[in-house]
Design a protein around this motif. Structure first.
Motif, PDB file in Angstrom:
ATOM      1  N   PHE A 173       0.639  -1.181  -0.077  1.00 25.60           N
ATOM      2  CA  PHE A 173      -0.058  -0.109  -0.093  1.00 25.60           C
ATOM      3  C   PHE A 173       1.157   0.968  -0.058  1.00 25.60           C
ATOM      4  O   PHE A 173       1.884   1.366   0.793  1.00 25.60           O
ATOM      5  N   GLU A 196      -5.146   5.179   1.350  1.00 25.39           N
ATOM      6  CA  GLU A 196      -4.159   4.276   0.998  1.00 25.39           C
ATOM      7  C   GLU A 196      -4.479   3.396  -0.310  1.00 25.39           C
ATOM      8  O   GLU A 196      -5.705   3.301  -0.585  1.00 25.39           O
ATOM      9  N   TYR A 197      -3.556   3.292  -1.289  1.00 27.45           N
ATOM     10  CA  TYR A 197      -3.710   2.613  -2.564  1.00 27.45           C
ATOM     11  C   TYR A 197      -2.825   1.468  -2.824  1.00 27.45           C
ATOM     12  O   TYR A 197      -1.728   1.448  -2.122  1.00 27.45           O
ATOM     13  N   TYR A 198      -3.353   0.500  -3.431  1.00 30.28           N
ATOM     14  CA  TYR A 198      -2.619  -0.924  -3.435  1.00 30.28           C
ATOM     15  C   TYR A 198      -2.116  -0.919  -4.729  1.00 30.28           C
ATOM     16  O   TYR A 198      -2.835  -0.733  -5.874  1.00 30.28           O
ATOM     17  N   TYR A 235      -8.274  -6.977   1.999  1.00 33.17           N
ATOM     18  CA  TYR A 235      -8.888  -5.524   1.595  1.00 33.17           C
ATOM     19  C   TYR A 235      -9.673  -5.503   0.504  1.00 33.17           C
ATOM     20  O   TYR A 235      -9.643  -6.478  -0.252  1.00 33.17           O
ATOM     21  N   VAL A 262     -10.361  -2.512  -2.713  1.00 36.73           N
ATOM     22  CA  VAL A 262      -9.979  -1.370  -3.219  1.00 36.73           C
ATOM     23  C   VAL A 262     -11.198  -0.789  -4.364  1.00 36.73           C
ATOM     24  O   VAL A 262     -11.584  -1.813  -5.051  1.00 36.73           O
ATOM     25  N   LYS A 318      -8.342   2.208  -0.810  1.00 32.97           N
ATOM     26  CA  LYS A 318      -8.839   1.229   0.129  1.00 32.97           C
ATOM     27  C   LYS A 318     -10.191   1.613   0.708  1.00 32.97           C
ATOM     28  O   LYS A 318     -10.243   2.400   1.246  1.00 32.97           O
ATOM     29  N   THR A 367     -12.710   1.612   3.765  1.00 35.46           N
ATOM     30  CA  THR A 367     -12.671   1.722   5.159  1.00 35.46           C
ATOM     31  C   THR A 367     -13.973   2.100   5.548  1.00 35.46           C
ATOM     32  O   THR A 367     -15.073   2.851   4.955  1.00 35.46           O
ATOM     33  N   GLY A 369      -9.182  -0.993   7.199  1.00 36.68           N
ATOM     34  CA  GLY A 369      -9.519  -1.523   5.885  1.00 36.68           C
ATOM     35  C   GLY A 369      -9.668  -3.128   6.060  1.00 36.68           C
ATOM     36  O   GLY A 369      -9.955  -3.711   4.762  1.00 36.68           O
TER      37      GLY A 369
END
Length: 526
Positions: A54, A61-63, A83, A85, A91, A93, A118
């Motif tokens: 992440f 947050e990005y994966y 998780y 996205v 992400k 949440t 998340g």
């Protein structure tokens, strides 16, 4: 782990301007985001692209996947947690997602919840907007029956008090509400499965035992949370000594109310609450399931707490005993009780300021009851009592007009108070206000204008067709025929002592002056 690919050393001015613009709009707290060939990548300070991790930007947050590219609208497994996205790659949440399971895109979609960090909710209870939801070990939101404790969440296969809950079709746990459902572990589409009413308290736990003030009513539940209907008794298990409210009676049952101490009546499954402070007419427990019109219904008194009145004297054997009669064909005919002409036990109880008789099973008695064994503690003495029709039951006093099965009316008199000459509710035998009664029934001349009647084989009275007692020393005639010749009697032949035998004569005198058939008082009783 990092992707070992460096940012290109030579970038055209236009591209550099584009990357600069990208970094300005997507500045990251972990690494630097750049778009390359239409895809976003996150680079560290050495120019290496991050992989399978992440990266954050502007508080989100990005994966990035194993190829370093930003992942969108997909499951993410990271450090053993799951998780999801969204379409922008952020992400999720504190939010929900309806999607196929992580490892099976072809499976039906399920609801999942992702917590503040998340992570997918798993094997736990989540409170969302003041409602509780349960998720199994695969993160699937559960509906229907759920078993939950501090260590595990799963679909319920059986009922465990305090650990079994019910969630509606939205997944929300039922609280202070009802559900009509099959038992835990039974498939909803099982056509042969029975359904029951269940109630869930504010804690979400299923109600067992006595539930009071459920929307203003009292309901009874067994130890598996099933609402009980019809006749319900508090029972005790012979194996565990545990107490439980269970339905009693039904087909082939021999259950009697006198077998129990606490009994309630709770109507049918569309009603179900315990009746209180009222009279209720219904079938006995053994006949209740059939509700056969050929079976008799009985009146029962239910107190303010919902308990059906069952005489406690039955246990001590101190009850009065008696027989039941009904006025038929101008006479009191003995009636069967529970298929027998034998005597039965009787208890007197005051309800709403009126006196009633009950048998040992709490059935209100009606018509005529002759007490043959008294119970002075209960205020019952020997004699004939009257309680009105089958839907009345209150003890009568004073003058009463009663119709027989032919519609003919007969006069009775029952004591209004306890005194030396009468007892409250007991049919008078003897002289009352110059009328002659036998066990309450007014004796009248029938075949002739005047006749002689006895009430005990010792005291005899001359009565007319109105039941009035005659005490003159004259010839009693019908037309020109002498029926009773009392002309030679001295006035003292008629008793002047006040009371039940006033104006009576003795047996020898009666026999000497009588010219016609005497009234046989025993014909009053069949």
């Amino acid at each position: 782990m990092r992707k070992q690919t460096k940012i290109a050393a030579v970038v055209s001015a236009a591209a550099l301007l584009a990357l600069g613009a990208s970094m300005t709009s997507f500045a990251a707290s972990k690494g630097t985001w750049m778009m390359v060939d239409g895809e976003w990548y996150c680079y560290d300070k050495n120019g290496d692209a991050y992989e399978n991790t992440f990266c954050s930007s502007n508080g989100k947050e990005y994966y990035v996947g194993e190829d370093g590219q930003l992942v969108r609208s997909a499951w993410v497994e990271y450090d053993g947690n799951y998780y999801f996205v969204n379409s922008s790659g952020a992400k999720i949440t504190n939010d929900w997602r309806l999607t196929a399971p992580y490892d099976d895109d072809s499976a039906d979609e399920e609801w999942y919840y992702f917590k503040s960090n998340g992570k997918r909710a798993e094997n736990e209870k989540i409170t969302y907007k003041s409602k509780s939801y349960y998720f199994d070990s695969d993160g699937k939101m559960l509906t229907g029956w759920v078993t939950y404790d501090s260590n595990a969440v799963d679909e319920a296969n059986d009922f465990v008090d305090g650990k079994t809950f019910y969630c509606d079709e939205t997944g929300a746990r039922l609280e202070k509400n009802w559900v009509y459902s099959v038992e835990p572990g039974v498939e909803d589409d099982d056509a042969d499965a029975d359904e029951y009413w269940y109630y869930f308290k504010s804690s979400g736990k299923a109600q067992i035992g006595k539930g009071t003030n459920i929307k203003g009513q009292t309901y009874l539940f067994d130890n598996e949370g099933r609402m009980q209907t019809g006749w319900v008794a508090l029972t005790t298990s012979t194996s565990s000594n545990a107490k439980e409210y269970l339905e009693i009676g039904g087909e082939d049952s021999t259950a009697k109310l006198s077998d129990y101490t606490d009994v309630y009546f709770c109507g049918d499954e569309d009603d179900g609450h315990a009746k209180k402070n009222k009279w209720y007419k219904t079938w006995r427990p053994e006949d209740f399931d059939d509700e056969d019109e050929d079976n008799d219904e009985f009146w029962y008194w239910i107190d303010k707490n919902g308990k059906v009145y069952i005489p406690t004297e039955a246990a001590s054997g101190s009850n009065a005993t008696g027989y039941k009669y009904k006025l038929e064909d101008a006479a009191l005919a003995q009636k069967k009780v529970s298929g027998s002409y034998e005597s039965f036990e009787i208890t007197k109880k005051k309800v709403n300021s009126k006196d009633y008789f009950f048998n040992n099973d709490g059935e209100m008695l009606s018509q005529f009851i002759e007490v043959v064994t008294p119970n002075t503690a209960d205020g019952l003495v020997t004699g004939m009592y009257y309680f009105g029709g089958d839907d009345d039951g209150s003890m009568k006093t004073g003058s009463q007009s009663v119709r027989d099965d032919n519609g003919d009316t007969y006069k009775f008199y029952f004591g209004t108070k306890n005194s030396t000459s009468e007892n409250k509710g007991v049919g008078i035998t003897g002289n009352k206000s110059n009328k002659l009664y036998y066990k309450g029934l007014l004796l009248t001349a029938d075949d002739y204008k005047y006749q002689i009647a006895t009430v005990d084989g010792v005291h005899y009275f001359i009565v007319n067709k109105n039941g009035s007692i005659q005490h003159s020393c004259v010839e009693y005639k019908e037309d020109s025929d002498v029926l009773i010749d009392a002309s030679d009697l001295a006035k003292t032949a008629f008793s002047t002592t006040e009371g039940l035998y006033k104006y009576s004569i003795d047996a020898a005198t009666a026999s000497a002056i009588n010219k016609v058939d005497m009234i046989d008082e025993t014909e009053v009783m069949h």
